[in-house]
Enzyme design. Structure first.
Site, short mmCIF file in Angstrom:
data_model
loop_
_atom_site.label_atom_id
_atom_site.label_comp_id
_atom_site.label_asym_id
_atom_site.label_seq_id
_atom_site.Cartn_x
_atom_site.Cartn_y
_atom_site.Cartn_z
N GLU A 111 0.81 -1.22 0.00
CA GLU A 111 0.00 0.00 0.00
C GLU A 111 0.85 1.28 0.00
O GLU A 111 0.46 2.27 0.61
CB GLU A 111 -0.94 0.02 1.21
N GLU A 138 -6.87 -7.53 -0.51
CA GLU A 138 -7.41 -7.43 0.86
C GLU A 138 -8.87 -7.04 0.81
O GLU A 138 -9.21 -5.88 0.60
CB GLU A 138 -6.65 -6.38 1.70
C1 GAL Z 1 -4.33 -2.33 5.13
C2 GAL Z 1 -2.95 -2.97 5.29
C3 GAL Z 1 -3.04 -4.25 6.11
C4 GAL Z 1 -3.85 -4.02 7.34
C5 GAL Z 1 -5.22 -3.47 6.96
C6 GAL Z 1 -6.10 -3.15 8.12
O1 GAL Z 1 -4.18 -1.01 4.86
O2 GAL Z 1 -2.41 -3.28 4.04
O3 GAL Z 1 -1.75 -4.68 6.43
O4 GAL Z 1 -3.18 -3.13 8.15
O5 GAL Z 1 -5.07 -2.28 6.29
O6 GAL Z 1 -6.35 -4.27 8.86
#
Ligand code: GAL
Length: 857
Positions: free
Chosen positions: A187, A256
């Site tokens: 990110e 994600e």
């Molecule tokens: C994203 C990040 C993850 C985790 C998630 C929130 O921004 O890539 O590692 O932190 O947010 O749980």
């Protein structure tokens, strides 16, 4: 002939070797991608993936978690790689136990699943310092995550180390192993503008560095719209259907999909309704996606001091489809399993073509994947919150609000994201009354005679204390060797200082960057203060009484997980910034610039009181005056492990804040008295409409985290030792143990629902060839368990939720007996939701069947 003589004898052996090695490489050798999808051995694939982070559970739990992931319809398990776990000291590596990443990857492979290895090595992940080891910060001239030589050298060294380890074990798909994908950075696109022009160079460098490692499988960068070719830029978020990659040659991938959200100490517990999660997934596949990963599929536990911060809780349950303890989170797990099944039915059409879009009205969308060979799959979405009736290909469909219907043959609805067929289960904690070693006291309430203690000295007690002029920043001072840093100052009050009159009230004021502050004056605790996940800053004001002569102010500053997110997160800092002032009689005196004495960590930490060794045995006091509700006490007791194999938790109600060790292994920080805000929660959040991390919250006004997971493998037969450090004040005799169980099985299915998608896995239906309508299906969690009671059954218009169903206005009289007959004594059972089975208690009304049952233990 002569030459052949040899060959002919060798040939069969050689041939069988070839065949053997081929059958060993159960995965394709060749992973590439194109516009539509990842391509494995020449075949485009629709892949469902889920995050399980190896150090957030134990090697003993891995096989079961991975099997549950497989049963849930996953193809891929994703994990980050946690640099600070593996290289706690520069050049000294650790891959043992929970850190055995090779074993984890092999365990996934043994289950027949693929791996997505997100190396980072910056990982965010609510993990301490985003995964960076603290020593990295102290390298001269280093700047993190930018075009900086010292940083790039270390990042490359660690990334290469991990890639080499994987290669040596033949774990890349290109070598016959399970790893089909790797990630570099994490990110960075969210924050890269803060790093100016150097950010561009850094991303270019990261890309070529990763590619140079020659893994033979594709690399991704998430949230990096300018990811250089051939690296695939992917999406993270609650919804990613609107995302498209930066090249038409790259597939649309979602790395994600947040299945819930993380918990903070002092925060309420976030949850994400399964209907909305399923909606997001379906929308993604509807609009051309072919790879989707749940973050998290099982969240697990932040053991030890691994939580990020500030204020990330020890539980990392995440409301994921598998809960922190490894039990299924139902109906989320089941509703998604059903969804995965349908998506797989659509796979031939999904990989063949881009979807053709037709509008069915405002916020009503149809996408069809139609191939020349006759395959056809369609998704019909209603993005409004009200229900709608739509026409598609000449047929009429009812679309509930905020839902997607999936038609794997472009005609029949096999799944709707808002209609849950899966069973729901309640999870319950059973509080124990087993016997604690030696005391014969019930474990759920250990008597104080079962506890021994050591008082941690207030203020400076270690030989390595040192002095500095002025106040120091905490993280640069402790290098995170401990949560704790003592700031201590002594001064004399003589008659020459008229504004400081001994015996009269003086105002002590302390400003700190956080995260937690405990203040002591002349050895007495005068109070504490803490920041929160939103703002770490603290300001403490307390009226104190100073003595004539020497006075000492001891300030204990504690961190609760180091920052893991944001531009320059590594520099956010902690500890007492000052000013630290004393005011009386209208005069204020600033102590900040004077000489302070510092102590990193606690004496008990130096002595390893948490270790189960006998070195300190003689120091533990077990007199009848067990100190309770006073700060800075180490407590110790022995207990017998709860019988059986059910997951174990400790309820720390009664304690303040600290850390707990079982047989020398830290189960994490506990903080049961930090409660969630009083408002902002709803126990049944409306899934319709866009989700955000603050939309659906539970536990307002309650402890953010009261139960703490003790993995079974931390426990042994016979006497187990528990050591606690209590920083604020608590009563360890109030601590109780519990085991986690599946409570009731519930299901509530309407006549309007589609038939079960996966009836082939229901043994009792496997033989039936008849066309199925909607069904209620429940299964006991254990293969040897049998349904022993049907607590509730109603066909008609039942109301309420699992555990509190009630009959509605309309209910058939035979529901209970029909369901009992089908279910009692069975491991699983299915009951059709139809008037054929129950008669029709109210014509013209849409009916549903609700049941609640329990299983023998
Ligand atoms: C994203 C990040 C993850 C985790 C998630 C929130 O921004 O890539 O590692 O932190 O947010 O749980």
């Amino acid at each position: 002939m002569k030459r052949c003589h040899h060959l002919c004898r060798l040939l069969p052996l050689w041939l069988s070797l070839v065949i053997l090695s081929f059958s060993h490489s159960s995965y394709g050798d060749n992973v590439t991608y194109d516009h539509r999808a990842l391509v494995i051995n020449g075949v485009r694939r629709v892949l469902i993936s889920g995050s399980i982070h190896y150090p957030r559970s134990t090697p003993e739990m891995w096989p079961d978690l991975i099997q549950k992931a497989k049963d849930g319809g996953l193809d891929v398990v994703e994990t980050y790689v946690f640099w600070n776990l593996h290289e706690p000291v520069q050049g000294q590596y650790d891959f043992e136990g929970r850190k055995d990443i090779v074993k984890f990857v092999k365990t996934v492979a043994e289950a027949g699943l693929y791996v997505h290895l997100r190396i980072g090595p910056y990982v965010c992940a609510e993990w301490n310092y985003g995964g960076f080891p603290l020593w990295l910060h102290f390298i001269p001239g280093i700047k993190f995550r930018t075009d900086n030589e010292p940083f790039k050298t270390e990042m490359q060294r660690f990334t290469a180390k991990i890639v080499d380890m994987m290669k040596q074990e033949n774990l890349y798909a290109s070598q016959g192993g399970p790893i089909i994908l790797s990630q570099i950075e994490n990110e960075y696109g969210n924050i890269d503008s803060a790093y100016g022009a150097a950010a561009q160079r850094y991303i270019q460098w990261s890309a070529s560095m990763a590619l140079s490692l020659d893994t033979g499988v594709p690399w991704v960068m998430c949230q990096q719209s300018d990811a250089p070719d051939p690296i695939i830029n992917t999406c993270n978020g609650f919804y990613c259907d609107q995302f498209s990659p930066n090249s038409n040659n790259k597939p649309k991938m979602w790395t994600e999909n947040w299945s819930g959200w993380f918990l903070s100490f002092g925060g309420s517990a976030p949850y994400r309704p399964p209907q909305d999660l399923a909606f997001a997934v379906a929308r993604f596949f509807q609009r051309g996606g072919t790879f989707q990963n749940y973050y998290m599929y099982q969240g697990g536990t932040n053991f030890g001091r691994t939580t990020g911060g500030p204020f990330i809780a020890t539980s990392y349950d995440y409301d994921a489809p598998i809960d922190e303890y490894g039990l299924l989170n139902q109906p989320k797990w089941g509703h998604l399993r059903d969804l995965h099944k349908v998506i797989k039915k659509c796979e031939p059409a999904l990989i063949a073509t881009d979807p053709a879009y037709t509008s069915l009205g405002q916020n009503l969308e149809a996408h069809a994947y139609k191939t020349s060979s006759g395959a056809c799959a369609a998704f019909l979405a209603n993005i409004n919150t009200q229900d709608a009736t739509v026409k598609f290909n000449g047929k009429t469909y009812q679309l509930p609000g905020w839902s997607v219907s999936i038609l794997p043959d472009c005609k029949n609805v096999v799944y709707n994201t808002a209609q849950i067929n899966s069973q729901e289960t309640t999870s319950e904690m059973r509080y124990l009354s087993s016997i604690s070693e030696g005391t014969n006291q019930p474990l759920s309430r250990l008597s104080s005679s079962g506890w021994s203690y050591i008082k941690e000295p207030v203020g400076i007690s270690k030989a390595d204390a040192f002095t500095r002029k002025g106040l120091v920043e905490q993280i640069n001072t402790t290098a995170d060797a401990s949560d704790y840093l003592w700031y201590s100052i002594s001064f004399n009050i003589t008659m020459g200082e008229p504004w400081l009159i001994s015996g009269e009230q003086t105002l002590l004021h302390v400003e700190s960057l956080g995260h937690v502050l405990r203040a002591f004056v002349n050895g007495y605790y005068i109070g504490g203060a803490m920041g929160s996940a939103d703002s770490t800053k603290i300001s403490l004001s307390k009226l104190i009484i100073l003595d004539k002569g020497k006075n000492t102010i001891d300030l204990l500053s504690a961190t609760v997980g180091l920052q893991n997110y944001g531009a320059f997160f590594d520099l956010s800092g902690a500890g007492i910034t000052g000013p630290v002032t004393l005011s009386a009689n209208g005069v204020t005196f600033d102590l900040s610039p004077y000489v302070w004495t510092y102590q990193i960590g606690l004496k008990g930490e130096d002595m390893s009181l948490f270790d189960d060794s006998d070195d300190s045995a003689s120091l533990w006091l077990s007199d009848s005056t067990l100190p309770t509700n006073v700060p800075l006490v180490w407590y110790k007791t022995q207990f017998q492990a709860p019988a059986g194999n059910d997951p174990v938790a400790i309820d720390f109600t009664g304690m303040g804040k600290g850390e707990a060790w079982i047989n020398g292994q830290s189960i994490g920080r506990f903080w049961p008295n930090y409660t969630a805000p009083l408002s902002g929660c709803s126990d049944s959040c409306n899934y319709k409409g866009a989700y955000s991390s603050s939309k659906c919250l539970k536990k307002c006004g309650k402890p953010s985290q009261q139960l703490y997971h003790v993995p079974r493998s931390f426990l042994k037969e016979g006497a187990n030792t528990m050591v606690l450090f209590e920083e604020e004040g608590g009563d360890p005799t109030k601590i109780s143990f519990a085991t986690r169980h599946t409570g009731s099985l519930c299901a509530h299915v309407s006549e309007m629902h589609p038939a079960p998608v996966n009836f082939e896995v229901y043994p009792e239906l496997a033989v039936s060839k008849q066309k199925l309508g909607p069904m209620v299906h429940v299964t006991c969690p254990g293969p040897d368990q049998l349904i022993n009671e049907v607590k509730f059954a109603s066909f008609g218009t039942p109301q309420g939720t699992c555990g509190s169903y009630s009959h509605g206005k309309c209910s058939s009289t035979n529901a209970l007996s029909v369901v009992q007959q089908a279910c009692v004594g069975m491991n699983s059972c299915s009951v059709p939701v139809s008037t054929k089975a129950f008669g029709d208690p109210c014509r013209g009304v849409t009916k549903s069947l609700a049941i609640e049952a329990t299983c023998s233990s």
